[in-house]
Design an enzyme around this catalytic site. Structure first.
Site, short mmCIF file in Angstrom:
data_model
loop_
_atom_site.label_atom_id
_atom_site.label_comp_id
_atom_site.label_asym_id
_atom_site.label_seq_id
_atom_site.Cartn_x
_atom_site.Cartn_y
_atom_site.Cartn_z
N ASN A 168 3.55 -8.37 13.38
CA ASN A 168 3.40 -7.11 12.64
C ASN A 168 4.01 -6.02 13.50
O ASN A 168 3.39 -5.55 14.46
CB ASN A 168 1.93 -6.83 12.35
CG ASN A 168 1.72 -5.57 11.54
OD1 ASN A 168 2.64 -4.79 11.31
ND2 ASN A 168 0.49 -5.34 11.11
N ARG A 206 4.98 -9.33 8.67
CA ARG A 206 4.53 -8.32 7.74
C ARG A 206 5.69 -7.36 7.48
O ARG A 206 6.27 -6.81 8.42
CB ARG A 206 3.35 -7.54 8.30
CG ARG A 206 2.86 -6.45 7.35
CD ARG A 206 2.06 -5.39 8.06
NE ARG A 206 1.59 -4.36 7.13
CZ ARG A 206 1.28 -3.12 7.50
NH1 ARG A 206 1.38 -2.76 8.75
NH2 ARG A 206 0.86 -2.25 6.60
N HIS A 244 -0.90 -1.99 1.59
CA HIS A 244 -2.10 -2.75 2.01
C HIS A 244 -2.38 -3.91 1.07
O HIS A 244 -3.51 -4.41 0.99
CB HIS A 244 -3.35 -1.85 2.06
CG HIS A 244 -3.31 -0.77 3.09
ND1 HIS A 244 -3.78 0.50 2.86
CD2 HIS A 244 -2.82 -0.76 4.37
CE1 HIS A 244 -3.60 1.24 3.94
NE2 HIS A 244 -3.02 0.50 4.87
N ARG A 255 -2.79 11.54 7.59
CA ARG A 255 -2.05 11.84 6.36
C ARG A 255 -2.92 12.62 5.39
O ARG A 255 -4.12 12.37 5.28
CB ARG A 255 -1.56 10.55 5.69
CG ARG A 255 -0.63 9.73 6.54
CD ARG A 255 -0.27 8.42 5.85
NE ARG A 255 0.16 7.42 6.83
CZ ARG A 255 0.05 6.12 6.65
NH1 ARG A 255 -0.46 5.64 5.53
NH2 ARG A 255 0.47 5.28 7.58
N GLU A 305 -5.52 -9.91 7.36
CA GLU A 305 -4.14 -9.96 6.87
C GLU A 305 -3.34 -11.05 7.58
O GLU A 305 -2.46 -11.69 6.98
CB GLU A 305 -3.47 -8.60 7.08
CG GLU A 305 -4.09 -7.49 6.25
CD GLU A 305 -3.67 -6.11 6.69
OE1 GLU A 305 -2.75 -5.54 6.06
OE2 GLU A 305 -4.24 -5.60 7.68
#
Length: 400
Positions: A10, A89, A178, A239, A384
């Site tokens: 990742n 990923r 996600h 964010r 994940e």
């Protein structure tokens, strides 16, 4: 059953998270993180056989250097002989990919073209792919896309109310992110709660530095809070989430900000950090909240209120609710935030059980609502890496 291992990568812009996993059991044999790449204090931290280690990397070390170091570790621990694939990923797959893909020159071209939609993510993912191809030329390389799970959203959910030509010519639409996490925890919820996979209504809240909510009907994503980019949706660590689009014009034309400055504000200076003026780390903010810091309390209140509103909105596409999942670093560990969110949702006859909520901290799976609640809220640690491992192994077996 033969021993089969998958290397999961990742890549971020300045980091590389990795794991060597047993494709049959899901056991993590080697895990780690190379961080602060391209700087003078780059490091590689890893865990093997229960022991944790930290290695300094050369000054200015890049992804290739990190992967070269990882290759050495894999060799030293005799893990290379059973590797069958590398799973990557990839954040943005656009509309082209509804599932994971074996990486070919065509796939790399497609990821490159989609990079304009994820300029902070896809270029880093490509860097990791190229470095891994150079290090493991004999292995099948697989791209697992964050956006793929959301390709089942209906058109009325993913289109913006903009000129249709922007979608047709430039792919301007909502994609969601996600997806690998939402897919994993929804499958786990169906299994652990005994739900009917073909008749289930689940809302998944992935809460970390990046946050998104997903409405999942019968195992398929039907709406999600992130959009064209990971900036849309609920409040996050740094964010802003949803804002009035007119803010951009106000900041640039009225206050004299440059376009790049506005982007930096919305992506890196807002959210929990911007409101609290302390940190984007939820643990720091919660500690300050308990100590009476007003801005920390306000940051948590805004975060939880906006999150609860988004969750409630997804009762529309689902026409009901069977389970609400909390996952991700914040979702799995913050009993304070879970309790605040569920308090907002009490009108839905969903009530937190304080003892169960407290017990579900630190990655412990568990139902956190009372037995009489109309729907169950549950904490499910995401994985994940396991989803990426499974997809990579499945595609690699098809090649062999």
């Amino acid at each position: 059953m033969s021993v089969q291992h998958v290397l999961v990568l990742n890549c971020g812009s300045s980091s590389l998270k990795f794991a060597v996993m047993d494709a049959n059991s899901g056991d993590e044999l080697l895990t780690g993180l190379a961080e602060r790449l391209h700087s003078d204090d780059a490091t590689l931290k890893y865990k093997f056989a229960g022991d944790k280690h930290t290695n300094a990397l050369p000054k200015g070390a890049d992804h290739q250097t990190a992967i070269d170091t990882l290759v050495t570790l894999i060799g030293n621990f005799s893990l290379s002989q059973h590797l069958i694939a590398v799973g990557h990923r990839v954040v943005h797959g656009g509309e082209q990919f509804t599932g994971s893909q074996i990486i070919t020159p065509h796939i790399i071209d497609a990821i490159t073209q989609t990079a304009q939609l994820a300029p902070l993510h896809n270029p880093a993912n490509l860097t990791g792919i190229r470095a891994a191809q150079a290090a493991f030329p004999e292995l099948v390389q697989v791209a697992v896309f964050d956006t793929a799970f959301h390709q089942t959203m209906p058109k009325h959910a993913y289109l913006y109310a903009l000129p249709y030509s922007l979608y047709e010519r430039h792919g301007v639409r909502r994609y969601g992110f996600h997806g690998t996490s939402h897919a994993y925890v929804s499958l786990m919820a169906i299994k652990k709660l005994g739900l009917d996979a073909d008749n289930s209504r689940i809302i998944s809240a992935h809460l970390g530095n990046g946050c998104s909510v997903c409405a999942i009907k019968n195992g398929r994503s039907v709406d999600t809070s992130m959009g064209l980019t990971p900036l849309e949706g609920v409040v996050m660590g740094t964010r802003s989430g949803d804002i009035d689009p007119g803010l951009f014009d106000f900041l640039t034309n009225q206050l004299g900000y440059a376009s790049a400055e506005v982007s930096d504000i919305l992506n890196k200076q807002s959210g929990l950090l911007g409101i609290s003026e302390l940190s984007n780390d939820c643990r720091t903010i919660e500690e300050a909240h308990v100590a009476g810091n007003a801005k920390a309390t306000l940051a948590l209140d805004i975060f939880c209120y906006r999150l609860a509103k988004q969750i409630a909105a997804y009762l529309v596409p689902l026409a009901g609710l069977d389970a609400l999942i909390f996952t991700g670093g914040i979702g799995e560990n913050s009993d304070i935030i879970r309790a605040k969110v569920l308090a907002h949702l009490a009108f839905l006859d969903i009530h937190v059980d304080p003892e169960s909520n407290l017990a579900a901290r630190f990655g412990n799976l568990g139902v956190i609502t009372t037995a009489t609640s109309r729907a169950q809220a549950v904490v499910i640690p995401t994985n994940e890496e396991w989803m990426i491992c499974q997809d990579a192994a499945r595609l690699a077996k098809g090649v062999s």
